[in-house]
Design an enzyme around this catalytic site. Structure first.
Site, PDB file in Angstrom:
ATOM      1  N   CYS A 261      44.057  43.739  26.432  1.00 60.19           N
ATOM      2  CA  CYS A 261      44.127  44.640  25.321  1.00 60.19           C
ATOM      3  C   CYS A 261      45.699  44.345  24.841  1.00 60.19           C
ATOM      4  CB  CYS A 261      44.013  46.142  25.673  1.00 60.19           C
ATOM      5  SG  CYS A 261      42.512  46.690  26.482  1.00 60.19           S
TER       6      CYS A 261
ATOM      7  N   ARG B  73      34.894  46.111  24.012  1.00 54.56           N
ATOM      8  CA  ARG B  73      35.657  45.431  22.904  1.00 54.56           C
ATOM      9  C   ARG B  73      34.733  45.511  22.007  1.00 54.56           C
ATOM     10  NH1 ARG B  73      40.340  44.316  25.325  1.00 54.56           N
ATOM     11  NH2 ARG B  73      40.023  43.973  27.617  1.00 54.56           N
TER      12      ARG B  73
END
Ligand code: BEZ
Length: 237
Positions: A53, A136
């Site tokens: 991330c 995601r």
């Protein structure tokens, strides 16, 4: 009734983007209403203070201006709280250098979604992958608030942000010129006429015309130069 979880349908391409109000690192937002007239990439990440991330946020934030020039705003989300978001973004700016990118300030809003209400509306919680973190997800929403592209990636796979930029340019080009874009299309490559799904008349209509090429009755392309594409997309604000 109080703790009952509402089951939302999975969002689909062509649907109006599900509405929500949220607290973000840039103040409160009302989605998609606040973004009318702009393209938006609404994306989720599993957790703050995690490596994939972090690499994604640095990369996306470094490209924010490039997306802005294509009339596209970025909005992030995870099921972490606001103070975690703020601390993580500060750490990114103050401490992390990644692939030559440093002092990167994330200026786009990052939604806090500790109740997972927004994540569930957008099908970002996929229990086979994780029931406590968002996958995601990427939602491309057009200036009218319609979902135009959806991509879900698993937790372990960092996204390709040049591909997300290509998607924005390709969608805007398809809208502006009433064409479709072939595999691996980049601005300057030939485009497909007529748009996919309405083939049949293309070959007769197009044959012999300058800049047209028909591979068969259902597959015709024409030239569309890079400057024309970029001028159209990058000036339409
Ligand atoms: C990461 O961003 O590195 C990550 C987050 C959650 C699960 C796996 C990887």
């Amino acid at each position: 009734m109080e703790n009952e979880t509402v089951a939302y349908p999975m969002p689909r391409i062509g649907d109006p983007a599900p509405e929500f109000k949220a607290v973000t690192t840039q103040g409160n937002i009302n989605f998609p209403g606040d973004y009318k007239g702009s393209w938006v990439i609404l994306f989720s990440h599993p957790a703050d203070f995690t490596p994939v991330c972090t690499s994604e946020f640095i990369t996306f934030a470094a490209m924010e201006e490039k997306f802005a020039q294509a009339n596209t705003k970025l909005v992030g989300l995870s099921v972490d709280g606001l103070y975690s978001h703020i601390a993580w973004l500060r750490t990114i700016k103050e401490k992390i250098e990644y692939r030559g990118m440093k002092n990167v300030e994330v200026k786009f809003p990052l939604i806090e979604d500790i109740t997972m209400e927004v994540a569930r509306k957008y099908g970002m919680i996929q229990p086979g992958e994780s029931s406590t973190k968002a996958v995601r997800a990427v939602f491309v929403v057009d200036p009218k608030g319609i979902i135009r592209t959806i991509i879900y990636y698993p937790l372990s796979l960092g996204r390709n942000f040049e591909e997300l930029y290509r998607i924005i340019i390709a969608l805007q080009t398809a809208d502006a010129f009433n064409i479709a874009t072939p595999a691996d299309w980049q601005p300057g490559d030939d485009v497909i006429v007529p748009p996919a799904g309405s083939c049949g008349v293309a070959k007769d209509r197009m044959e012999g015309k300058e800049d047209m090429h028909c591979y068969d009755w259902f597959f015709c392309t024409k030239k569309l130069d890079k400057d024309t594409v970029l001028k159209t997309v990058l000036q339409k604000k």
